[in-house]
Motif scaffolding. Structure first.
Motif, short mmCIF file in Angstrom:
data_model
loop_
_atom_site.label_atom_id
_atom_site.label_comp_id
_atom_site.label_asym_id
_atom_site.label_seq_id
_atom_site.Cartn_x
_atom_site.Cartn_y
_atom_site.Cartn_z
N ASP A 145 15.11 15.95 13.93
CA ASP A 145 14.70 14.56 14.11
C ASP A 145 14.93 13.77 12.83
O ASP A 145 15.18 14.33 11.76
CB ASP A 145 13.23 14.48 14.51
CG ASP A 145 12.97 15.15 15.85
OD1 ASP A 145 13.90 15.18 16.67
OD2 ASP A 145 11.85 15.65 16.05
N SER A 146 14.86 12.49 12.95
CA SER A 146 14.94 11.60 11.79
C SER A 146 13.74 10.66 11.81
O SER A 146 13.11 10.46 12.85
CB SER A 146 16.25 10.81 11.79
OG SER A 146 16.35 10.01 12.95
N ILE A 157 16.74 5.58 6.50
CA ILE A 157 16.76 6.63 7.52
C ILE A 157 16.93 7.99 6.85
O ILE A 157 17.90 8.21 6.12
CB ILE A 157 17.91 6.39 8.52
CG1 ILE A 157 17.77 5.01 9.17
CG2 ILE A 157 17.92 7.47 9.59
CD1 ILE A 157 18.95 4.62 10.03
N LEU A 158 15.98 8.88 7.10
CA LEU A 158 16.02 10.23 6.56
C LEU A 158 16.05 11.23 7.70
O LEU A 158 15.19 11.20 8.58
CB LEU A 158 14.80 10.51 5.67
CG LEU A 158 14.59 9.58 4.47
CD1 LEU A 158 13.32 9.98 3.74
CD2 LEU A 158 15.78 9.64 3.53
N GLU A 159 17.05 12.08 7.70
CA GLU A 159 17.12 13.15 8.69
C GLU A 159 16.40 14.37 8.16
O GLU A 159 16.62 14.79 7.02
CB GLU A 159 18.57 13.47 9.04
CG GLU A 159 19.28 12.34 9.74
CD GLU A 159 20.53 12.83 10.47
OE1 GLU A 159 20.53 14.00 10.92
OE2 GLU A 159 21.48 12.06 10.58
N GLN A 160 15.56 14.98 9.00
CA GLN A 160 14.76 16.11 8.55
C GLN A 160 15.62 17.31 8.18
O GLN A 160 15.24 18.08 7.29
CB GLN A 160 13.75 16.48 9.64
CG GLN A 160 12.68 15.41 9.86
CD GLN A 160 11.57 15.88 10.77
OE1 GLN A 160 11.12 17.02 10.68
NE2 GLN A 160 11.12 15.00 11.66
N ASP A 162 18.40 17.16 6.61
CA ASP A 162 18.84 16.91 5.23
C ASP A 162 17.72 17.20 4.24
O ASP A 162 17.95 17.77 3.17
CB ASP A 162 19.31 15.47 5.08
CG ASP A 162 20.63 15.20 5.79
OD1 ASP A 162 21.33 16.18 6.10
OD2 ASP A 162 20.95 14.03 6.03
#
Length: 316
Positions: A145-146, A157-160, A162
């Motif tokens: 998820d992000s 926006i941060l993707e988990q 990453d």
């Protein structure tokens, strides 16, 4: 990777949240570049071998993991079996390739790693095929998820996956540094890097160290393969991404672990900034394919040993 709209150019500088997004993307890429470079540095420090095969080891490890899971093996057992495969690969390389070439010129050992690369490409294609595969992120418990932060009223926006990659990479680097500085085998690896002949004269086993560093490089390759595979899928195209470690090494120095880490972060963020703020508006984009190499070349013109490498003085 995220795609950005470059209209108008001036507004991008006035949007701090956009700059943070670019820097975050560059940070994640840079950490993965640094991990690949660490594999090169470890092997070079202990054996003076420039391991051209490190890139294909990333691909081979990721394909092995995905292939084992596709055969019905549970995800985490697949990880363990992949580590066993990388250990077997390390032992095989030491016994079959490196041991017979002890004492040969460096160029011979370098060519041997090119041979290992070509073998792993052919062997991998026979076993796994050449099509792109999906990394088993959810099966490994890696969140996909992000979520959105709102700094300065904008969007970040941060993707988990990453965030997970950054955290795991940091733990891996910390564990590696502890191993090199606090354990007997780690100090033996450092001793070989500092003075090859002196280390051998006090009984350090070259064969054991070679197997160990190639296995550690295999662990790094697996972690990197999982992280990159979660972002771009798993195929032999990942080998091209792995070559980004080469300018990292030129920038940071072939023997410097610190240089590999800092060099990777620098190249990851600078190439992203250059692409967004200069490449797309003025050069038509796609500057990420060559920016790192040009930057490393400029550094080498002024510091041939890299930013963190030691100057080598030979007396004749």
């Amino acid at each position: 990777m995220y795609k950005y709209t470059i209209e108008p150019f001036q507004e991008m500088f006035a949007a701090p949240d956009f700059l943070l997004q670019v820097l975050w993307e560059g940070l994640v890429s840079g950490i993965l570049y640094a991990l690949i470079a660490l594999g090169f540095v470890l092997i070079f420090r202990s054996s003076r071998i420039f391991n051209f095969a490190q890139g294909i080891m990333v691909v081979f490890a990721a394909l092995t993991l995905v292939g084992l899971h596709a055969m019905g093996v549970p995800a985490w057992i697949s990880v363990g079996l992949t580590l066993v495969v990388m250990l077997i690969l390390a032992i095989s390389i030491e016994r079959v390739v490196l041991r017979p070439l002890v004492g040969q010129p460096d160029i011979i050992l370098f060519m041997a790693t090119i041979g290992i690369t070509l073998f792993l490409i052919g062997f991998g294609e026979i076993i796994f095929g050449g099509e792109n595969k999906v990394m088993i992120t959810e099966e490994l418990g890696i969140p996909t998820d992000s979520f959105v932060l709102e700094p300065w009223g904008g969007l970040l926006i941060l993707e988990q996956k990453d965030i997970t990659a950054v955290a795991v990479a940091a733990l891996l680097v910390a564990g590696l540094l502890l191993f090199l500085n606090k354990t007997r085998m780690g100090r033996a690896i450092r001793a070989l890097g500092d003075d090859h002949q002196a280390a051998l004269s006090v009984g350090i086993s070259l064969q054991t160290i070679w197997v160990l560093v190639w296995f550690i490089a295999g662990i790094i390759a697996l972690v990197t393969g999982i992280a990159w595979g979660a972002r771009a899928g798993v195929s032999f195209a990942l080998e091209v991404i792995a070559y980004k470690a080469l300018p990292v090494l030129m920038l940071g120095g072939l023997e410097s672990i610190t240089g590999a880490i800092i060099g990777g972060l620098m190249i990851g963020m600078l190439e992203k900034l250059f692409e967004i703020y200069w490449g797309q508006p003025f050069l038509g984009g796609n500057t990420e394919t060559w920016f790192a190499f040009v930057l490393a070349l400029i550094v080498l013109l002024f510091r041939p040993q890299g930013l963190f490498g030691e100057r080598i003085i030979e007396r004749v």
